[in-house]
Enzyme design. Sequence first.
Site, PDB file in Angstrom:
ATOM      1  N   GLY A 193       0.829  -1.204   0.000  1.00  0.00           N
ATOM      2  CA  GLY A 193       0.000   0.000   0.000  1.00  0.00           C
ATOM      3  C   GLY A 193       0.857   1.244   0.000  1.00  0.00           C
ATOM      4  N   ASN A 194       0.281   2.375   0.347  1.00  0.00           N
ATOM      5  CA  ASN A 194       1.054   3.609   0.479  1.00  0.00           C
ATOM      6  C   ASN A 194       0.390   4.506   1.523  1.00  0.00           C
ATOM      7  OD1 ASN A 194      -0.829   5.542  -0.936  1.00  0.00           O
ATOM      8  ND2 ASN A 194      -0.495   4.038  -2.584  1.00  0.00           N
ATOM      9  N   TYR A 195       1.035   5.636   1.806  1.00  0.00           N
ATOM     10  CA  TYR A 195       0.601   6.471   2.939  1.00  0.00           C
ATOM     11  C   TYR A 195      -0.567   7.404   2.638  1.00  0.00           C
ATOM     12  CZ  TYR A 195       4.903   5.123   5.356  1.00  0.00           C
ATOM     13  OH  TYR A 195       5.891   4.426   5.976  1.00  0.00           O
ATOM     14  N   ALA A 227      -3.605   7.784  -5.054  1.00  0.00           N
ATOM     15  CA  ALA A 227      -2.226   7.312  -5.160  1.00  0.00           C
ATOM     16  C   ALA A 227      -2.305   5.834  -5.537  1.00  0.00           C
ATOM     17  CB  ALA A 227      -1.504   7.501  -3.838  1.00  0.00           C
TER      18      ALA A 227
END
Length: 313
Positions: free
Chosen positions: A124-126, A192
């Site tokens: 995943g990402n932030y 994102a």
Amino acid sequence: MIAPATASTIGKMANGIADNMLITTYLSMKAPVFIAPAMDLDMYRHPSTQHNLEVLKSYGNHIIEAADGFLASHLVGKGRMQEPEVIIEQLEKFFSSSLPMKGKKVMITAGPTYEKIDPVRFIGNYSSGKMGFALAEECANRGAEVTLISGPVSLSVNNPLIKRVDVECADEMYRAAKEEFSNCDAAILCAAVADFTPEESAPTKIKRGKDDMVLRLKPTQDIAAALGKEKRDNQILVGFALETNNEQKNAREKLERKRFNFIVLNSLNDKGAGFRHDTNKISIIDKESVTEYPLKSKDEVAKDIIDKLNKEF
Ligand code: C5P
């Protein structure tokens, strides 16, 4: 709309005396507020009441007052509540002129994507989704119908003009966006999206072993580029870019390649900008110009972006 608003309520509103549910609601209200005073003429004329009404006006509240006049052949004076039909008329007039995006359909992608490694792990990402959700609220506040395609986030929406579609991975987001785009006047791609996803996701939890673990990734679909290809001349496509180096050059290259009308650049080099913050510092880049904005809350940044979008329509 507070009608009837008594001298006491007007006094409390002007001074922040939040001792009942009406005033607590008023103090936390973000929407436009209308006030229809209703009281005896002498109370209405009293400098205290007049002063409080001036204070409320200076807070941006709208006062709907009755003028002197005749009603059913009686002389009726200021202070009495304006007629309900006149109040409704004034509200309708206000809201039809303050909804410049009425009739427009906007699709917004937001948040991260989760790419499954096995049943319990993902890449995943932030991204928090805050910027995309703020954009959705801003469009809806201006009367647009919004489809918000969101990756996994812990945010909620409570606006009848926002239809939320929850997705998890890049492929689901791609399919949802493709389906929605042809019905839209504009799309803002704020998500994102993962650029790579595991070639295979294991059906059961991967166990610890002595050897190195190699995870093979394959590229995901570039949603922005796909929509850019099918974009009609009357559709507007807005992209985001988060760059660590050569910011403007990379963003401009992206603008061309993905056929964005304009791109919002947020730089990781600016303190308080980008992922997980409540603030953001952006530049808006179109074919002709670069406009830089100061650090602002994401709600304020959303206003700047939607102002720019409305100039493109
Ligand atoms: O190329 P890059 O990922 O930096 O481009 C960012 C822009 O493209 C953002 O608007 C993002 O939402 C969009 N994007 C997308 N699908 C992807 C990757 C990025 O829509 N797979």
